[in-house]
Scaffold this motif. Structure first.
Motif, PDB file in Angstrom:
ATOM      1  N   UNK A   9     -36.817 -67.895  80.112  1.00 34.54           N
ATOM      2  CA  UNK A   9     -36.568 -68.420  81.470  1.00 34.54           C
ATOM      3  C   UNK A   9     -36.272 -67.288  82.450  1.00 34.54           C
ATOM      4  N   UNK A  10     -36.381 -67.588  83.711  1.00 32.84           N
ATOM      5  CA  UNK A  10     -35.879 -66.649  84.726  1.00 32.84           C
ATOM      6  C   UNK A  10     -34.451 -67.082  85.011  1.00 32.84           C
ATOM      7  N   UNK A  11     -33.482 -66.353  84.457  1.00 32.15           N
ATOM      8  CA  UNK A  11     -32.088 -66.807  84.480  1.00 32.15           C
ATOM      9  C   UNK A  11     -31.559 -66.939  85.903  1.00 32.15           C
ATOM     10  N   UNK A 318     -49.015 -70.746  79.391  1.00 30.97           N
ATOM     11  CA  UNK A 318     -49.627 -70.357  78.120  1.00 30.97           C
ATOM     12  C   UNK A 318     -48.643 -69.596  77.227  1.00 30.97           C
ATOM     13  N   UNK A 319     -47.770 -68.779  77.861  1.00 34.23           N
ATOM     14  CA  UNK A 319     -46.928 -67.886  77.050  1.00 34.23           C
ATOM     15  C   UNK A 319     -45.426 -68.094  77.246  1.00 34.23           C
ATOM     16  N   UNK A 320     -45.043 -69.052  78.061  1.00 32.04           N
ATOM     17  CA  UNK A 320     -43.625 -69.392  78.184  1.00 32.04           C
ATOM     18  C   UNK A 320     -42.774 -68.384  78.931  1.00 32.04           C
ATOM     19  N   UNK A 321     -43.423 -67.497  79.693  1.00 33.07           N
ATOM     20  CA  UNK A 321     -42.647 -66.476  80.421  1.00 33.07           C
ATOM     21  C   UNK A 321     -42.514 -66.896  81.889  1.00 33.07           C
ATOM     22  N   UNK A 322     -41.292 -67.229  82.297  1.00 32.25           N
ATOM     23  CA  UNK A 322     -41.064 -67.608  83.698  1.00 32.25           C
ATOM     24  C   UNK A 322     -40.826 -66.353  84.534  1.00 32.25           C
ATOM     25  N   UNK A 323     -41.382 -66.343  85.725  1.00 29.85           N
ATOM     26  CA  UNK A 323     -41.179 -65.206  86.638  1.00 29.85           C
ATOM     27  C   UNK A 323     -40.644 -65.754  87.962  1.00 29.85           C
ATOM     28  N   UNK A 324     -40.358 -64.854  88.892  1.00 28.87           N
ATOM     29  CA  UNK A 324     -39.913 -65.302  90.204  1.00 28.87           C
ATOM     30  C   UNK A 324     -40.675 -64.530  91.279  1.00 28.87           C
ATOM     31  N   UNK A 325     -40.401 -64.856  92.527  1.00 30.87           N
ATOM     32  CA  UNK A 325     -41.184 -64.286  93.628  1.00 30.87           C
ATOM     33  C   UNK A 325     -40.266 -63.697  94.692  1.00 30.87           C
ATOM     34  N   UNK A 358     -41.649 -60.976  89.961  1.00 29.23           N
ATOM     35  CA  UNK A 358     -40.375 -60.484  89.404  1.00 29.23           C
ATOM     36  C   UNK A 358     -40.280 -60.923  87.943  1.00 29.23           C
ATOM     37  N   UNK A 359     -40.087 -59.956  87.064  1.00 29.25           N
ATOM     38  CA  UNK A 359     -40.041 -60.262  85.627  1.00 29.25           C
ATOM     39  C   UNK A 359     -38.620 -60.640  85.199  1.00 29.25           C
ATOM     40  N   UNK A 360     -38.507 -61.476  84.167  1.00 28.00           N
ATOM     41  CA  UNK A 360     -37.181 -61.947  83.728  1.00 28.00           C
ATOM     42  C   UNK A 360     -36.444 -60.882  82.898  1.00 28.00           C
ATOM     43  N   UNK A 361     -35.828 -59.924  83.596  1.00 29.08           N
ATOM     44  CA  UNK A 361     -35.073 -58.860  82.909  1.00 29.08           C
ATOM     45  C   UNK A 361     -33.607 -58.974  83.329  1.00 29.08           C
TER      46      UNK A 361
END
Ligand SMILES: Cc1ncc(COP(=O)(O)O)c(C=O)c1O
Length: 385
Positions: A9-11, A318-325, A358-361
């Motif tokens: 998730x994007x926390x 497809x890959x379950x990776x949430x990002x943000x903008x 924006x990547x979920x880091x």
């Protein structure tokens, strides 16, 4: 490498909220609700302001309930009014621009530096007119803006600089805290920032004590305390609460640890993504001065036909990776579209706003998750060819 599917998730919480933060809040709530207790936010307010100024390298600080209100207050203290112009970046959160509009002024957008995504001082120079009364650079993602170049603009023109430091708790410019730069800096402690004061909060820092005193009055009904309470100017109630201020101290004590963790993970991500032609990697994480609030990669739309939005959807679905903008250009919001901005005016910001992801880091993102995110990005590019 065997990859098993994950959901990332994007926390909503950008930093760390731990037991000491919970205890700090509970302590002041318990004390306030005890007999003869009070929620009046002293002495926590003074303690937090002193500690925050020391952390950010400024002479002083004023706590406030958000970065949005901090920017509003700074515009009011500068006396921004109808007919004035305020220059800022289009690649920012909407309130960097609305603070000027709210005072009746015109927002003028200037272009950004393609490497740092911060406001470009040379582009700003081209937009200065007799009516320019303030400039608001953003320390984008935690990367410091070009403070020396903005100092020169102020020296030459007298135009004050108000930094939007919403992303920049702990950011350093040339090894110094950024809190004393320009006329003032406005910070955010909203939930997704590297430190938070129970979801909302902010601060104004400055080396100018008179400016700080006027900002303090604006956020507290115009009050001046003395033998007799006076309302010395028109003000508002933008105070933080007592539990928020107590948590501010525990959050501040771990801000450098949070930043270091996010910086380290950002560096790992840059190593994992190095050499991927379709991606433009963010700059500056090799410096200890990067506040590492966000890791914003750009889809190089000159190298791929894929649209950023389709790419984000693919990553998620497809890959379950949430990002943000961070961010659609300010002028794309309905409230600004009526104002008829010339988009061609800031081509770098216009293009970046359509490329950024924006990547979920986060501080506790594991090495396995970092590897998975990088794999998912590369895989999505292959699958979309
Ligand atoms: C660049 C920028 N400026 C200002 C703000 C507003 O901060 P706050 O939510 O504390 O008002 C944000 C919030 O995300 C931001 O990203």
């Amino acid at each position: 490498m065997t990859i098993s599917p994950r959901t990332i998730p994007f926390a909503a919480l950008g930093g760390l909220f731990e037991q000491d933060d919970v205890e700090a809040a509970m302590r002041v709530i318990s004390a306030a609700t005890a007999e003869n207790g009070s929620f009046f936010p002293l002495p926590e307010e003074a303690d937090f302001q002193k500690a925050f100024a020391a952390h950010e390298g400024s002479h002083g600080a004023v706590s406030i309930n958000s970065c949005g209100t901090a920017l509003d207050v700074c515009m009011m203290v500068l006396g921004i009014k109808p007919g004035d112009e305020v220059i800022t970046t289009p690649l920012t959160f909407v309130c960097t621009a609305t603070c000027a509009v709210a005072q009746g002024a015109k927002v003028v957008f200037a272009d950004i530096d393609p490497k740092t995504l911060c406001l470009d001082p040379q582009a700003v120079r081209r937009k200065i007119t007799k009516r320019t009364k303030a400039i608001i650079p953003v320390h984008f993602a935690g990367h410091p803006a070009d403070i020396d170049a903005f100092d020169v603009i102020t020296r030459e023109s007298g135009i004050p600089i108000i930094y939007d430091a919403a992303h920049a708790v702990g950011t350093k410019y040339k090894s110094r805290g950024i809190g004393g730069a320009g006329k003032a800096s406005c910070y955010s402690f909203q939930s997704n920032k590297n430190m938070t004061t129970l979801g909302e909060g902010g601060a104004i820092t400055s080396d100018d004590q008179e400016f700080l005193e006027r900002a303090r009055q604006k956020k507290t009904f115009g009050y001046v305390y003395g033998k007799q309470l006076r309302v010395a100017s028109i003000g508002f109630n933008y105070r933080m609460t007592k539990p928020q201020l107590a948590v501010g101290l525990t959050q501040l004590a771990k801000a450098d640890r949070v930043n270091a963790l996010k910086r380290q993970k950002s560096r790992v991500m840059s190593q994992l993504l190095e050499g991927v032609d379709e991606l433009i990697l963010p700059a500056g994480y090799d410096s200890e001065g990067h506040g590492a609030h966000l890791y914003v990669v750009r889809l190089n739309t000159d190298r791929t036909k894929l649209s950023r939005d389709a790419f984000r959807d693919h990553l998620k679905n497809r890959h379950g990776v949430a990002t943000s903008l961070h961010y659609p250009a300010v002028w794309t919001w309905d409230a600004f579209s009526e104002l008829d901005y010339d988009r061609a005016d800031c081509p770098i910001a216009e293009q970046a706003s359509e490329q950024v992801i924006s990547l979920p880091i986060f501080p506790l993102t594991s090495d396995e998750d970092l590897q998975y995110i990088a794999w998912a990005l590369k895989q999505s590019l292959l699958e979309s060819k």
